[in-house]
Design an enzyme around this catalytic site. Structure first.
Site, PDB file in Angstrom:
ATOM      1  N   ALA A  96      64.306  -5.704  31.826  1.00 51.54           N
ATOM      2  CA  ALA A  96      65.423  -6.635  31.985  1.00 51.54           C
ATOM      3  C   ALA A  96      65.897  -7.176  30.639  1.00 51.54           C
ATOM      4  O   ALA A  96      66.991  -7.704  30.535  1.00 51.54           O
ATOM      5  CB  ALA A  96      65.016  -7.798  32.884  1.00 51.54           C
ATOM      6  N   LYS A  97      65.061  -7.074  29.621  1.00 52.66           N
ATOM      7  CA  LYS A  97      65.400  -7.494  28.248  1.00 52.66           C
ATOM      8  C   LYS A  97      66.054  -8.875  28.215  1.00 52.66           C
ATOM      9  O   LYS A  97      67.027  -9.097  27.496  1.00 52.66           O
ATOM     10  CB  LYS A  97      66.270  -6.435  27.569  1.00 52.66           C
ATOM     11  CG  LYS A  97      65.560  -5.078  27.434  1.00 52.66           C
ATOM     12  CD  LYS A  97      66.301  -4.092  26.559  1.00 52.66           C
ATOM     13  CE  LYS A  97      65.543  -2.792  26.356  1.00 52.66           C
ATOM     14  NZ  LYS A  97      65.425  -1.943  27.561  1.00 52.66           N
ATOM     15  N   ARG A  98      65.503  -9.814  28.979  1.00 53.88           N
ATOM     16  CA  ARG A  98      66.054 -11.151  29.005  1.00 53.88           C
ATOM     17  C   ARG A  98      65.690 -11.889  27.717  1.00 53.88           C
ATOM     18  O   ARG A  98      64.655 -11.605  27.086  1.00 53.88           O
ATOM     19  CB  ARG A  98      65.525 -11.933  30.212  1.00 53.88           C
ATOM     20  CG  ARG A  98      65.941 -11.343  31.578  1.00 53.88           C
ATOM     21  CD  ARG A  98      67.446 -11.344  31.778  1.00 53.88           C
ATOM     22  NE  ARG A  98      67.824 -11.059  33.162  1.00 53.88           N
ATOM     23  CZ  ARG A  98      68.252  -9.883  33.615  1.00 53.88           C
ATOM     24  NH1 ARG A  98      68.376  -8.842  32.798  1.00 53.88           N
ATOM     25  NH2 ARG A  98      68.593  -9.739  34.889  1.00 53.88           N
TER      26      ARG A  98
END
Lengths: 286, 286
Positions: A96-98
């Site tokens: 998700a590379k939040r």
């Protein structure tokens, strides 16, 4: 239980440190999906892939973007995919590379890796906002036993523009990221000596991986970029530790879209199983 | 129509360059929300806020994390909030800070800013993965007329660890980000001379904003960090251009959680309206 400990156990059970990425891109789906409503096609396709890979790999990595692209019901499909993967005994890493700060980072952490919500086994994060964008995830991970993989050095060509640029102090930016993560890495070390806080390190940059390995001896590396992006199996050695642990190697499209002509879920499973076995062999031969 | 042109028109209509951030954090909701199912509480609370701010500001900024935290139905609520905001004539900027490469970046872009899906007016992005993580959004934005705000320099204390660190060439990392964005900024300039590709520049760092302004004369700055984070109205001047345009100033919690004791949606609207008017005055007095 600490994520790194669970991951190591599963790597040993399956006999491989491979990750299969689940990127449900409708434009690449096999012919048997044609005509199905998108949400049904995605769920059925993901189940066919999961059936195939569950005996072969310890962990799968669904890519959030492709579920978000399905619209307001997309995360219902993601939740079903996760549940099915867990039924099959797979660990599930949400790609998700939040990255955000304070109460927002806490909301993301509670959404994805707390016991009370989706409860993914691990999530990928972006470090650009600084240590206060990672710390809320570390706090939630301590309570839930989840894992974190923070992007250090990705496998794409554009990674060099920022990540590999030299800082005034001499080291490249991705090494500054590693330095920033170090105290958090140390706070999440499990009983096997590895930390639940790992980094993303692209297969296309083995000499940089050796630098990262020196700085972060207790971290697992999530290694994308094999296959399509040009990573080479012989260079994988730099990513692992002498004990054979310390890295998980990811392949998404090379495995899941190997059979565009499959005419049934069963044919997709058979083709994905063959492709996964080949990938496992390549990684084993490093 | 180009986002920058639409934004300028809306700023002139409302007479203010202010953004109200919508962070639906259940733990801070007023008393009238107690006992409602979370999805109902969020939707009703957001509607009360939107009713209040619609006559006063050109644009609102829902924070994706708080909708994701609601679980699999969260984005259905987000979609309803967006629809209601648009009915009221507001532009809607999704604060999602997405960042990924190639087909994944394209999936995010098509999910959020294409005409075929949610169709937000604009989205925030993270630059750490390099130019190839922004370009797919630029392509979709050209077709849909959407806007992009890429994080350059955030307002949090940890921003200094990476973003403000000096590169070997002397400039801080956030200026390298600006340099990387420049050709994309130029490719999205509208008829009023401003680009649909803007940057996030925290109110807490005015001298850095002056540097950014020199590098990116055609970009709108999205300016968080006023109020709670310590940004000061007098220092806002550095973020704007002499024509009074070029920046939109954001406030979230200072406005939406001003009335914990409100006992009805109407009371929330009245309190939010008062707080927004005060914020608009402060920004006007810069």
């Amino acid at each position: 239980v600490n994520f790194a400990d669970r991951l190591i156990e599963s790597i040993r059970t399956k006999g491989s440190p491979c990750v299969v990425g689940i990127d449900p891109d409708l434009s690449l789906f096999p012919s048997w999906c044609t005509g199905l409503p998108p949400e049904v096609a995605v769920l059925d396709f993901c189940r066919a892939v999961l059936d195939a890979v569950a005996p072969l790999v310890p962990i799968v990595k669904p890519q959030a973007a492709f579920f978000e692209q399905l619209g307001p019901n997309g995360f219902q499909v993601l939740d079903k995919v996760q549940a099915y993967a867990k039924e099959l005994g797979l660990l599930v890493l949400l790609d998700a590379k939040r990255g955000d700060i304070s109460s927002t980072a806490k909301a993301y952490a509670e959404a994805y890796i707390s016991k009370d919500s989706y409860n993914f086994d691990a999530i990928t994060l972006n470090p650009y906002l600084g240590p206060d964008s990672i710390e809320p995830f570390v706090e939630v991970a301590k309570a839930s036993g989840a894992g974190l993989f923070v992007i250090a050095m990705t496998s794409n060509p554009g990674a060099s523009v920022l990540q590999k640029s030299a800082m005034a102090t001499g080291e490249p930016l991705f090494m500054r990221v590693a330095e920033m993560l170090l105290p958090m890495v140390d706070s999440l070390v499990g009983s096997a000596g590895y930390s639940s806080l790992g980094v993303v390190a692209g297969a296309t940059y083995p000499s940089e991986a050796a630098e990262l390995r020196q700085k972060l001896p207790h971290s697992f590396f999530l290694v994308p970029g094999m296959g399509a992006q040009g990573g080479d199996a012989s260079s994988l050695r730099e990513f692992f530790k002498p004990d054979g642990l310390g890295a998980i190697v990811s392949n998404s499209r090379g495995i899941t879209y190997c059979a565009a002509s499959a005419s049934s879920p069963k044919e997709t499973s058979v083709a994905v199983s063959e492709a996964t076995k080949k990938f496992v062999e390549i990684v084993a031969a490093r």
